[in-house]
Scaffold this motif. Sequence first.
Motif, PDB file in Angstrom:
ATOM      1  N   GLY A 136       0.797  -1.218   0.000  1.00  0.00           N
ATOM      2  CA  GLY A 136       0.000   0.000   0.000  1.00  0.00           C
ATOM      3  C   GLY A 136       0.828   1.266   0.000  1.00  0.00           C
ATOM      4  O   GLY A 136       0.342   2.331  -0.342  1.00  0.00           O
ATOM      5  N   ALA A 140       0.086   4.506  -6.583  1.00  0.00           N
ATOM      6  CA  ALA A 140      -0.703   3.879  -7.646  1.00  0.00           C
ATOM      7  C   ALA A 140      -1.257   4.989  -8.536  1.00  0.00           C
ATOM      8  O   ALA A 140      -1.800   5.974  -8.044  1.00  0.00           O
ATOM      9  CB  ALA A 140      -1.834   3.059  -7.044  1.00  0.00           C
ATOM     10  N   GLN A 143      -7.036   3.470 -10.172  1.00  0.00           N
ATOM     11  CA  GLN A 143      -7.803   2.524  -9.362  1.00  0.00           C
ATOM     12  C   GLN A 143      -7.440   1.095  -9.745  1.00  0.00           C
ATOM     13  O   GLN A 143      -7.297   0.226  -8.900  1.00  0.00           O
ATOM     14  CB  GLN A 143      -9.311   2.762  -9.542  1.00  0.00           C
ATOM     15  CG  GLN A 143     -10.202   1.770  -8.822  1.00  0.00           C
ATOM     16  CD  GLN A 143     -10.084   1.876  -7.310  1.00  0.00           C
ATOM     17  OE1 GLN A 143      -9.652   2.871  -6.753  1.00  0.00           O
ATOM     18  NE2 GLN A 143     -10.477   0.818  -6.624  1.00  0.00           N
ATOM     19  N   ARG A 146      -4.231   0.132  -8.069  1.00  0.00           N
ATOM     20  CA  ARG A 146      -4.454  -0.128  -6.637  1.00  0.00           C
ATOM     21  C   ARG A 146      -5.052  -1.512  -6.427  1.00  0.00           C
ATOM     22  O   ARG A 146      -4.635  -2.251  -5.539  1.00  0.00           O
ATOM     23  CB  ARG A 146      -5.366   0.947  -6.032  1.00  0.00           C
ATOM     24  CG  ARG A 146      -4.629   2.181  -5.582  1.00  0.00           C
ATOM     25  CD  ARG A 146      -5.516   3.097  -4.758  1.00  0.00           C
ATOM     26  NE  ARG A 146      -6.589   3.719  -5.540  1.00  0.00           N
ATOM     27  CZ  ARG A 146      -6.424   4.770  -6.327  1.00  0.00           C
ATOM     28  NH1 ARG A 146      -5.247   5.332  -6.450  1.00  0.00           N
ATOM     29  NH2 ARG A 146      -7.434   5.269  -6.995  1.00  0.00           N
ATOM     30  N   GLN A 149      -2.386  -4.084  -6.935  1.00  0.00           N
ATOM     31  CA  GLN A 149      -1.503  -4.156  -5.779  1.00  0.00           C
ATOM     32  C   GLN A 149      -2.161  -4.954  -4.651  1.00  0.00           C
ATOM     33  O   GLN A 149      -1.532  -5.806  -4.023  1.00  0.00           O
ATOM     34  CB  GLN A 149      -1.142  -2.764  -5.270  1.00  0.00           C
ATOM     35  CG  GLN A 149      -0.179  -2.021  -6.156  1.00  0.00           C
ATOM     36  CD  GLN A 149       0.058  -0.596  -5.676  1.00  0.00           C
ATOM     37  OE1 GLN A 149      -0.489  -0.166  -4.661  1.00  0.00           O
ATOM     38  NE2 GLN A 149       0.869   0.141  -6.416  1.00  0.00           N
ATOM     39  N   GLN A 150      -3.444  -4.667  -4.394  1.00  0.00           N
ATOM     40  CA  GLN A 150      -4.159  -5.381  -3.339  1.00  0.00           C
ATOM     41  C   GLN A 150      -4.285  -6.866  -3.666  1.00  0.00           C
ATOM     42  O   GLN A 150      -4.092  -7.727  -2.803  1.00  0.00           O
ATOM     43  CB  GLN A 150      -5.539  -4.765  -3.112  1.00  0.00           C
ATOM     44  CG  GLN A 150      -5.496  -3.398  -2.493  1.00  0.00           C
ATOM     45  CD  GLN A 150      -6.857  -2.730  -2.491  1.00  0.00           C
ATOM     46  OE1 GLN A 150      -7.795  -3.166  -3.139  1.00  0.00           O
ATOM     47  NE2 GLN A 150      -6.965  -1.640  -1.728  1.00  0.00           N
TER      48      GLN A 150
END
Length: 193
Positions: A136, A140, A143, A146, A149-150
Motif C-alpha cells: 500500500g 498507484a 484505481q 491499486r 496491488q491489493q
Amino acid sequence: MNQARRTQAQRRAETYQQVLDSACRLFAKKGFANTSLEDIANDCGLTTRPVYHYFGNKLKLFQAAYDQMMVHILDNLGAVEEAAPSESLNQHWKTFLDMSDDQGFRQIVLIDGPNVLGHETWINSLVAQKAHNLFGSQPADSQEERVQQQMFGRMLIGALAQAALMVAEAEDRQMAKQQAVLIVENILSVSIR
C-alpha cells in the motif's frame, strides 16, 4: 482496601495469562482437535471454571492463543524499515520462515488457525495487514493499479503462508528455507517495481 483490589486484579491477570500460556503450549503440542479445556485446566492446576470464566469456550480460547501468536510474530518482525517494499518484504519473509521452526507457530498459525478460525482470520490478521502495508505504500496511478496491488498482496500472503507450512513440514528445513527465500526473491524482482 485499594491495595486488596489491586492484588485481586493482579491474581486475576496472572490466572488469565496462566490459562492462555497453557492453552498456547497444549494447542501447539496436541493441536486444537486433541486439546480439551479439561487438559488446559489440569495443566494449570485449576478447574475448568476459570477457563470458562475468562474465555467462554474452547474456540474463544483458541482465538486468544492465535492472537497472542500474532503479537509474537509482529514482535519478531519488528518495525518496517525504510527500504524498498521488496527489500522489506524479503527481510520480513526470512524472519517469518525462521519462525516455522517453532512448533506453536506451525500448529496454531499455519495448520489450525485457518482450519479452526477460517481463511478470513488469516487474511485480516495483523501480520497480513503489515504485509499489505508494504504494498500500500507504493504510489498507484489508477484505481486499476491499486486493485492489482491489493490482489497481488493477498495472493502473495496466501502463497507465503503455504510456503512457510511446506518449510515447516520439510525433512530438511534449512534447504527448504533457502529455496523459499530464492523463489520469493525471484517473484519480487519480477512483480514489484
